[in-house]
Motif scaffolding. Structure first.
Motif, PDB file in Angstrom:
ATOM      1  N   ASN A 142       0.691  -1.049   0.139  1.00 21.24           N
ATOM      2  CA  ASN A 142       0.004  -0.301  -0.123  1.00 21.24           C
ATOM      3  C   ASN A 142       0.653   1.187   0.104  1.00 21.24           C
ATOM      4  OD1 ASN A 142      -2.480  -1.157  -0.115  1.00 21.24           O
ATOM      5  ND2 ASN A 142      -2.891  -1.603   2.199  1.00 21.24           N
ATOM      6  N   HIS A 143       1.926   1.203  -0.857  1.00 20.83           N
ATOM      7  CA  HIS A 143       2.706   2.700  -1.243  1.00 20.83           C
ATOM      8  C   HIS A 143       1.662   3.795  -2.005  1.00 20.83           C
ATOM      9  CE1 HIS A 143       3.633   1.092  -4.806  1.00 20.83           C
ATOM     10  NE2 HIS A 143       4.222   2.154  -5.482  1.00 20.83           N
ATOM     11  N   THR A 144       2.444   4.736  -1.534  1.00 22.47           N
ATOM     12  CA  THR A 144       1.344   6.148  -1.123  1.00 22.47           C
ATOM     13  C   THR A 144       2.748   7.020  -2.522  1.00 22.47           C
ATOM     14  OG1 THR A 144       1.876   7.018   0.285  1.00 22.47           O
ATOM     15  CG2 THR A 144       0.040   5.900  -0.175  1.00 22.47           C
ATOM     16  N   GLU A 157      11.772  12.892  -3.554  1.00 18.83           N
ATOM     17  CA  GLU A 157      10.984  12.492  -2.668  1.00 18.83           C
ATOM     18  C   GLU A 157       9.844  13.176  -3.519  1.00 18.83           C
ATOM     19  OE1 GLU A 157       8.810  10.906   1.120  1.00 18.83           O
ATOM     20  OE2 GLU A 157      10.611  12.063   1.455  1.00 18.83           O
ATOM     21  N   SER A 158       9.629  11.626  -4.265  1.00 14.87           N
ATOM     22  CA  SER A 158       7.633  12.464  -4.897  1.00 14.87           C
ATOM     23  C   SER A 158       7.184  12.943  -3.522  1.00 14.87           C
ATOM     24  CB  SER A 158       7.549  10.831  -5.733  1.00 14.87           C
ATOM     25  OG  SER A 158       6.177  10.167  -4.674  1.00 14.87           O
ATOM     26  N   GLY A 159       5.292  13.166  -4.006  1.00 15.70           N
ATOM     27  CA  GLY A 159       4.451  13.705  -3.640  1.00 15.70           C
ATOM     28  C   GLY A 159       3.534  12.697  -3.275  1.00 15.70           C
ATOM     29  N   GLU A 160       2.708  12.902  -2.229  1.00 12.00           N
ATOM     30  CA  GLU A 160       1.627  11.450  -2.525  1.00 12.00           C
ATOM     31  C   GLU A 160       1.197  11.032  -2.426  1.00 12.00           C
ATOM     32  OE1 GLU A 160       0.014  10.292   1.492  1.00 12.00           O
ATOM     33  OE2 GLU A 160       1.044  10.847   1.845  1.00 12.00           O
ATOM     34  N   VAL A 161       0.266   9.715  -3.026  1.00 14.53           N
ATOM     35  CA  VAL A 161      -1.049   9.895  -3.537  1.00 14.53           C
ATOM     36  C   VAL A 161      -1.836   8.789  -3.025  1.00 14.53           C
ATOM     37  CG1 VAL A 161      -2.225   8.527  -5.854  1.00 14.53           C
ATOM     38  CG2 VAL A 161       0.306   9.875  -6.194  1.00 14.53           C
ATOM     39  N   PRO A 162      -2.733   9.451  -2.602  1.00 13.32           N
ATOM     40  CA  PRO A 162      -3.379   8.764  -1.277  1.00 13.32           C
ATOM     41  C   PRO A 162      -3.863   7.272  -1.943  1.00 13.32           C
ATOM     42  CG  PRO A 162      -3.862  11.478  -1.085  1.00 13.32           C
ATOM     43  CD  PRO A 162      -3.093  11.075  -2.867  1.00 13.32           C
ATOM     44  N   LEU A 163      -4.318   6.228  -1.076  1.00 18.21           N
ATOM     45  CA  LEU A 163      -5.328   5.360  -1.587  1.00 18.21           C
ATOM     46  C   LEU A 163      -6.328   5.663  -2.119  1.00 18.21           C
ATOM     47  CD1 LEU A 163      -2.899   2.813   1.655  1.00 18.21           C
ATOM     48  CD2 LEU A 163      -2.447   3.165  -0.565  1.00 18.21           C
ATOM     49  N   SER A 164      -6.728   6.264  -1.464  1.00 20.14           N
ATOM     50  CA  SER A 164      -8.494   6.640  -2.088  1.00 20.14           C
ATOM     51  C   SER A 164      -8.569   7.469  -2.814  1.00 20.14           C
ATOM     52  CB  SER A 164      -9.092   7.939  -0.807  1.00 20.14           C
ATOM     53  OG  SER A 164      -8.659   9.064  -1.257  1.00 20.14           O
ATOM     54  N   THR A 165      -7.874   7.287  -4.112  1.00 16.67           N
ATOM     55  CA  THR A 165      -7.648   8.275  -5.400  1.00 16.67           C
ATOM     56  C   THR A 165      -7.482   7.315  -6.633  1.00 16.67           C
ATOM     57  OG1 THR A 165      -5.474   8.482  -5.847  1.00 16.67           O
ATOM     58  CG2 THR A 165      -5.967  10.270  -4.509  1.00 16.67           C
ATOM     59  N   GLY A 175      -2.331 -14.683  -6.495  1.00 18.74           N
ATOM     60  CA  GLY A 175      -1.749 -15.147  -4.996  1.00 18.74           C
ATOM     61  C   GLY A 175      -0.353 -13.367  -4.841  1.00 18.74           C
ATOM     62  N   VAL A 176      -0.135 -12.869  -5.648  1.00 17.45           N
ATOM     63  CA  VAL A 176       0.826 -11.855  -6.205  1.00 17.45           C
ATOM     64  C   VAL A 176      -0.127 -10.431  -5.718  1.00 17.45           C
ATOM     65  CG1 VAL A 176       2.816 -10.946  -7.511  1.00 17.45           C
ATOM     66  CG2 VAL A 176       1.994 -13.073  -7.844  1.00 17.45           C
ATOM     67  N   ARG A 177       0.750  -9.563  -5.000  1.00 15.95           N
ATOM     68  CA  ARG A 177       0.001  -8.468  -5.278  1.00 15.95           C
ATOM     69  C   ARG A 177       0.569  -7.320  -5.730  1.00 15.95           C
ATOM     70  NH1 ARG A 177      -3.733  -5.571  -2.264  1.00 15.95           N
ATOM     71  NH2 ARG A 177      -3.092  -3.502  -1.338  1.00 15.95           N
ATOM     72  N   TRP A 178      -0.257  -6.339  -6.809  1.00 12.21           N
ATOM     73  CA  TRP A 178      -0.115  -5.556  -8.218  1.00 12.21           C
ATOM     74  C   TRP A 178       0.127  -4.129  -7.434  1.00 12.21           C
ATOM     75  CZ3 TRP A 178       3.793  -6.876 -11.595  1.00 12.21           C
ATOM     76  CH2 TRP A 178       4.019  -7.908 -11.739  1.00 12.21           C
ATOM     77  N   GLU A 179       1.047  -3.776  -7.126  1.00 13.91           N
ATOM     78  CA  GLU A 179       0.472  -1.884  -7.207  1.00 13.91           C
ATOM     79  C   GLU A 179       0.663  -0.843  -8.088  1.00 13.91           C
ATOM     80  OE1 GLU A 179       0.181  -2.238  -1.851  1.00 13.91           O
ATOM     81  OE2 GLU A 179       1.732  -0.809  -3.482  1.00 13.91           O
ATOM     82  N   TYR A 180       0.178  -0.312  -8.561  1.00 17.35           N
ATOM     83  CA  TYR A 180       0.671   0.741  -9.936  1.00 17.35           C
ATOM     84  C   TYR A 180      -0.101   2.249  -9.638  1.00 17.35           C
ATOM     85  CZ  TYR A 180       1.308  -3.188 -12.891  1.00 17.35           C
ATOM     86  OH  TYR A 180       1.506  -4.347 -13.372  1.00 17.35           O
ATOM     87  N   VAL A 181       1.333   2.886  -9.049  1.00 14.27           N
ATOM     88  CA  VAL A 181       0.789   4.320  -8.255  1.00 14.27           C
ATOM     89  C   VAL A 181       2.114   5.150  -9.838  1.00 14.27           C
ATOM     90  CG1 VAL A 181       1.111   5.914  -6.428  1.00 14.27           C
ATOM     91  CG2 VAL A 181       0.855   3.533  -6.012  1.00 14.27           C
ATOM     92  N   THR A 182       0.024   6.346 -10.142  1.00 15.85           N
ATOM     93  CA  THR A 182       1.105   7.256 -10.934  1.00 15.85           C
ATOM     94  C   THR A 182       1.225   8.777 -10.611  1.00 15.85           C
ATOM     95  OG1 THR A 182      -0.376   5.744 -12.597  1.00 15.85           O
ATOM     96  CG2 THR A 182      -0.072   7.920 -13.423  1.00 15.85           C
TER      97      THR A 182
END
Length: 266
Positions: A142-144, A157-165, A175-182
């Motif tokens: 759950n990286h932001t 360091e980048s700014g934060e992208v909230p989990l709710s967006t 069984g593998v977790r994928w996270e894509y933060v733009t």
């Protein structure tokens, strides 16, 4: 016809300013000419005839300035277009323009043949804006945001992208977790440029999660892709700006010519 309300000395001063402005214009000293015309407007407001003459000369100056700008843009654009097209060979379109309304380019090494893994990926939109995507594969993080560091601790360091967006996308697959933060440009805080500047160094990326962090090093291929994405985005944005500025100058020429034509018809 000279305004009768003006004294002889004042009239001669307005005439001197106007004649000097004409001489500056003829010599190509446009800024100096405009300063003298401004003086006529400020110091000789009652002399309507000279102020009208000053307005006409100011339009003629602006016409020549815009024509000069158009010639400059033509010369620079003619050099920039082949450079941008040559750089574009390193990129492929995602093919989503019909859906998104704009085209998106990714580096060939991060394009169709790219095997997703924990990494930083760049996308360049057709308006020259660069978007950074932090990709994570593994356990739930759950990286932001992310941090890039190199050369003994220098970091950005980048700014934060909230989990709710919507820009923070997470899902599980077999069984593998994928996270894509733009990260849009305003949230990158110069991190993409940092990678480009330090592409010849070891660059550590830290993904900042809710309760922990994940660290990894960018490989040479991805550092090159990010560096070339930054260069391509910068070149494309500069070219598009010059093309827009040229269109503005061309529209100004049409508008000024219309003003001058109406003035001659009076």
């Amino acid at each position: 016809m000279v305004c009768i309300a003006c004294s002889g000395d004042v009239q001669r001063e307005a005439m001197r300013l106007y004649n000097d402005a004409e001489a500056d214009f003829a010599a190509g000293n446009f800024n100096a000419a405009k300063l003298k015309l401004d003086s006529i407007d400020k110091q000789h407001r009652a002399d309507v005839d000279f102020r009208r003459m000053a307005d006409t000369l100011r339009w003629e100056i602006e016409m020549q300035e815009n024509l000069r700008n158009i010639a400059y843009y033509d010369s620079v654009i003619s050099l920039s277009v082949p450079q941008v097209e040559n750089m574009k060979k390193n990129f492929v379109s995602t093919g989503d323009s019909a859906i998104l309304g704009y085209d998106v380019f990714v580096h060939r090494s991060q394009g169709r043949s790219y095997l997703p893994h924990t990494n930083l990926v760049c996308e360049v939109r057709d308006n020259g804006e660069l978007y950074m995507i932090s990709v994570f594969m593994g356990r739930e993080l759950n990286h932001t945001s992310y941090e890039v560091s190199a050369d003994g601790g220098i970091f950005k360091e980048s700014g934060e992208v909230p989990l709710s967006t919507a820009a923070n996308n997470r899902f599980d697959d077999l069984g593998v977790r994928w996270e894509y933060v733009t990260y849009r440009p305003a949230l990158q805080n110069g991190t993409a440029e940092f990678v480009a500047d330090y592409a010849d160094k070891k660059i550590m990326v830290t993904l900042n999660g809710e309760k922990s962090v994940y660290k990894f090093y960018l490989d040479k291929r991805d550092k090159t892709a990010i560096k070339e994405s930054v260069e391509f985005a910068s070149m494309l944005k500069a070219l598009l700006k010059m093309q827009r500025d040229k269109r503005v100058a061309e529209n100004n020429v049409v508008w000024i010519q219309d003003k001058l034509n109406k003035k001659k018809a009076e």
